[in-house]
Design a protein around this motif. Structure first.
Motif: not given
Length: 334
Positions: A308-317
């Motif tokens: 996302d644009d907050s430079r956060t990386i989200w992933t499936t576990p």
């Protein structure tokens, strides 16, 4: 839609002391396509692979007047059209993924894609009135499928299909079938960024696939994914876009508003055994947004990476431990 992904691998890593065969590259499906079959790469193999890509392009292009998608548009609201098995299967699968994503993925988005014309010589911002006329035409429920006769009927006049978010995935899977039939041991497929790593590397080590930094897509990869045979496809705001008066309009369109999706995401990467699945879902999950997208990815059973644009990386576990972060300034969501 073009899905760009940087393949972070060097041929000498795969083939030990044996010099690999030259990869083969052609412009087809509206993008640069490359296949490297390494030791098993021959002219006959590459000729067959790229003939298959050209045939798929002829069927699914919206720019070629003789394509089957153009023919479906011409008969929309008038009568069903008999199509090839390829087109019937892809449209059937598109409806399946529309259902899985609550309509976020919708192959009937053609009228809206045509209006914006992003990545063409007639790209522009449509008027409010034009968008208002196009939106009622976008509804995958208005596709009628007759499997017995391989016929498709678009129920509303002026409906049109756009397979940009699924056809390259189908094409990659078609190439994989050929590679299996020819007993190819290892190969890299890159269809404009739709990546498929096929078979096993000669030294037995996993493949390493680089995932682009969406803010600097032509530099060092942001992430490296360590994986076995699979497909990796990314949808991002940096791939195709229109800039006007300092505003960036990317190509992933929201069928609810008629404008590019605005949900703070920069890119979504999907990892799945089927490239068609990864292709369709990278777009569908992007449209859903990271919260709903992650929920759907886990429910469907694919691995996904959201930036996302907050430079956060989200992933499936399950995929988290297979990722290596190469750049500072980005963090994984805890």
């Amino acid at each position: 839609m073009m899905k760009w992904l940087f393949l972070f691998a060097l041929p000498m890593l795969f083939l030990a002391c044996t010099k690999p065969a030259e990869p083969h590259t052609e412009i087809v499906l509206g993008t640069v396509c490359t296949v490297n079959a390494f030791k098993d790469g021959t002219k006959a193999l590459y000729d067959e692979l790229f003939a298959t890509l050209s045939d798929i392009d002829d069927k699914f292009s919206t720019q070629k007047p003789y394509s089957e998608l153009v023919a479906l548009h011409d008969s929309a609201g008038i009568h069903p059209r008999t199509v090839s098995n390829d087109v019937f299967f892809v449209v059937q699968q598109a409806c399946h993924f529309s259902a899985l994503t609550d309509g976020a993925f919708d192959i009937t988005i053609g009228p809206l894609v045509s209006l914006w014309g992003i990545n063409t010589d007639h790209a522009r911002i449509p008027t409010v009135q034009e968008i208002a006329r196009a939106l009622p035409l976008i509804n995958w429920h208005h596709i009628m499928l007759d499997e017995k006769n391989t016929q498709i009927y678009l129920q509303q006049p002026e409906m049109s299909l756009d397979a940009g978010a699924i056809a390259k995935g189908y094409a990659a899977d078609a190439l994989v079938q050929i590679l299996h039939a020819k007993n190819v041991r290892q190969a890299l497929i890159d269809l404009g960024g739709n990546i498929y790593v096929f078979g096993k590397k000669s030294d037995g080590s996993p493949w390493r696939v680089g995932i682009k930094n969406p803010e600097h897509p032509y530099g060092t990869p942001l992430l490296v994914l360590t994986t076995e045979e699979t497909s990796v496809v990314t949808s991002g705001v940096y791939e195709r876009f229109l800039e006007q008066d300092g505003v960036h309009y990317h190509h992933i369109l929201d069928k609810q508003t008629g404008y590019p999706v605005d949900n703070n995401l920069l890119s979504v990467t999907v990892v799945a055994p089927s490239s068609l699945t990864a292709d369709a879902l990278s777009t569908g999950l992007f449209v859903l947004g990271k919260e709903k997208g992650l929920e759907h990815a886990e429910k469907i059973g694919v691995e996904a990476i959201f930036i996302d644009d907050s430079r956060t990386i989200w992933t499936t576990p399950r995929i988290r431990n297979s990722l290596e972060l190469l750049q500072e300034g980005y963090t994984f969501e805890k």
